[in-house]
Design a protein around this motif. Structure first.
Motif, PDB file in Angstrom:
ATOM      1  N   SER A 141       0.836  -1.203   0.000  1.00 18.46           N
ATOM      2  CA  SER A 141       0.000   0.000   0.000  1.00 18.46           C
ATOM      3  C   SER A 141       0.871   1.252   0.000  1.00 18.46           C
ATOM      4  N   ASP A 142       0.242   2.373  -0.273  1.00 19.77           N
ATOM      5  CA  ASP A 142       0.956   3.634  -0.453  1.00 19.77           C
ATOM      6  C   ASP A 142       1.463   4.160   0.887  1.00 19.77           C
ATOM      7  N   GLY A 143       2.776   4.132   1.076  1.00 15.52           N
ATOM      8  CA  GLY A 143       3.348   4.637   2.310  1.00 15.52           C
ATOM      9  C   GLY A 143       3.200   6.135   2.468  1.00 15.52           C
ATOM     10  N   THR A 144       3.066   6.842   1.341  1.00 15.10           N
ATOM     11  CA  THR A 144       2.920   8.297   1.420  1.00 15.10           C
ATOM     12  C   THR A 144       1.606   8.671   2.086  1.00 15.10           C
ATOM     13  N   ASP A 145       0.525   7.948   1.748  1.00 18.61           N
ATOM     14  CA  ASP A 145      -0.773   8.219   2.374  1.00 18.61           C
ATOM     15  C   ASP A 145      -0.707   8.010   3.877  1.00 18.61           C
ATOM     16  N   GLU A 146      -0.127   6.893   4.286  1.00 21.78           N
ATOM     17  CA  GLU A 146      -0.047   6.576   5.716  1.00 21.78           C
ATOM     18  C   GLU A 146       0.806   7.612   6.451  1.00 21.78           C
ATOM     19  N   THR A 147       1.900   8.007   5.841  1.00 27.75           N
ATOM     20  CA  THR A 147       2.783   8.995   6.468  1.00 27.75           C
ATOM     21  C   THR A 147       2.086  10.347   6.578  1.00 27.75           C
ATOM     22  N   HIS A 148       1.342  10.708   5.545  1.00 28.57           N
ATOM     23  CA  HIS A 148       0.587  11.963   5.560  1.00 28.57           C
ATOM     24  C   HIS A 148      -0.378  11.983   6.741  1.00 28.57           C
ATOM     25  N   ARG A 149      -1.127  10.878   6.918  1.00 28.71           N
ATOM     26  CA  ARG A 149      -2.087  10.820   8.026  1.00 28.71           C
ATOM     27  C   ARG A 149      -1.387  10.886   9.380  1.00 28.71           C
ATOM     28  N   ALA A 150      -0.261  10.179   9.491  1.00 27.90           N
ATOM     29  CA  ALA A 150       0.436  10.134  10.778  1.00 27.90           C
ATOM     30  C   ALA A 150       0.981  11.511  11.161  1.00 27.90           C
TER      31      ALA A 150
END
Length: 308
Positions: free
Chosen positions: A239-248
Motif C-alpha cells: 500500500s501507499d506509504g505516502t498516504d499513511e505517512t501523511h495521516r500520521a
C-alpha cells in the motif's frame, strides 16, 4: 571593500529604460548578476567599462569614475563578452598574446602570461590550433583566457556558460570560482540561470527590468526554512506509504502538503526533525528522503510578481 558601486544609475534608450535608478555595491569575491534576458545586465557592464554613457547617475569601478576613467578601468578589468567574437583563422596563443600586448604587456611577458593563462583554462595542449576548429566550450575558454591574461583586479563575465552542455557548464563554473580562490581576482558574472549562481557566487545581485530587486550574500538567499521534504517507500503490504505517512504527520498536528510522492511538512522548532523521523519509523516504511528546504534565488522574482 566594494569593487563596483552605482548610485541612481539610469540608462534610457528611445523606447526602453535599460537601467532604472540602480543603486548597488558589489564587494570583493565572486558576485552573480542575475536577471532575465533584457533585464539590463549587458548594458550595465558596458557602462562599467566606460564603453557606453549613462543617462543619469554615477558609477565607480575599483574607485574610478566610469565617466572620466574609462581607459584606466579597462587596464585593470578583464571582460568576457557574451557573443562569439573570436577570429577563426588564428590560434588561441596568437589571439590571447595579441590581447595581452593590447593591454600593455611587453612581448616576453605577454608570451609567458599567455602560456600560463591557457594552461589555467585547460587549453594548453590545443593552444596552436586555429580557433575556428574549436568547440563552443573551447571558444568560451579562449574568451575567459583573454579576460585574465593581463592579471586584472576584476573580471566581468557576460553569460560565460552560454551554449555549453551540462558538463561544460560545470567545468566553466569551476574555472570561474578558481579565478578568485587561486588568483584573488574579483568576479562579476551575469547569468539568467539561477542555479549556477547559487552554486558559484558569494554574493548575488538580482535585477529585473533594469531595477534592483535585491543584493545579498548567497547564503542569505539560500538560508534554510522551516519546511522539510519527506519521501518514503511503499508499505510492506504494497500500500501507499505516502498516504499513511501523511495521516500520521497530520495527527501529530504538523501542517502537511502533498506533492505527488513528496510531503512538505512545516515545523516550528528543532523538534520537527525528530517528530518526522519517529513517525516514519513507527509506520515501518523506508525513509527515502528527509531534507530541510532552502530558499532559492528564483523566489525573489516570484514574490515580486505577487506583490510581496
Amino acid at each position: 571593500m566594494s569593487v563596483i558601486a552605482t548610485e541612481e544609475l539610469t540608462k534610457r534608450f528611445p523606447r526602453v529604460t535599460a537601467l532604472d535608478r540602480l543603486t548597488v555595491e558589489v564587494p570583493t569575491g565572486v558576485t552573480g548578476l542575475v536577471g532575465a534576458n533584457g533585464a539590463g545586465k549587458s548594458t550595465l557592464i558596458k557602462i562599467l567599462l566606460g564603453l557606453a554613457p549613462a543617462t543619469e547617475g554615477r558609477a565607480q569601478v575599483l574607485g574610478m569614475d566610469v565617466r572620466t576613467d574609462g581607459p584606466a578601468i579597462r587596464e585593470r578589468v578583464g571582460y568576457m563578452p557574451e557573443h562569439d567574437c573570436l577570429p577563426a583563422d588564428v590560434s588561441a596563443t596568437e589571439f590571447v598574446m595579441h590581447m595581452a600586448r593590447m593591454s600593455g604587456l611587453p612581448s616576453t611577458a605577454a608570451r609567458e602570461r599567455t602560456a600560463d593563462t591557457l594552461r589555467h583554462v585547460g587549453l594548453y595542449e590545443e593552444r596552436y590550433r586555429p580557433i575556428g576548429g574549436y568547440s563552443t566550450g573551447m571558444k568560451q575558454r579562449v574568451k575567459l583566457a583573454q579576460a585574465l591574461v593581463h592579471d586584472p583586479q576584476l573580471v566581468l563575465l557576460d553569460e560565460p556558460t552560454n551554449g555549453l552542455d551540462p558538463v561544460g557548464r560545470d567545468e566553466m563554473l569551476d574555472l570561474i570560482r578558481r579565478v578568485h580562490t587561486d588568483f584573488g581576482i574579483s568576479v562579476l558574472v551575469t547569468s539568467h540561470l539561477l542555479g549556477e549562481l547559487e552554486r558559484t557566487c558569494d554574493h548575488v545581485v538580482v535585477v529585473d527590468g533594469g531595477k534592483l530587486l535585491r543584493a545579498q550574500a548567497t547564503r542569505e538567499f539560500t538560508r534554510t526554512t522551516g519546511v522539510f521534504t519527506v519521501e518514503v517507500d511503499a508499505l510492506a503490504d504494497g500500500s501507499d506509504g505516502t498516504d499513511e505517512t501523511h495521516r500520521a504527520l497530520a495527527e501529530l498536528g504538523l501542517p502537511v502538503e502533498r506533492d505527488g510522492r513528496l510531503l512538505h511538512v512545516t515545523v516550528d522548532d528543532e523538534r520537527g526533525y525528530d517528530l518526522i523521523r519517529d513517525a516514519v519509523d513507527g509506520l515501518g516504511v523506508g525513509l527515502v528522503r528527509l531534507q530541510q528546504r532552502r530558499h532559492r534565488i528564483a523566489e525573489v522574482f516570484t514574490k515580486e510578481n505577487a506583490g510581496v
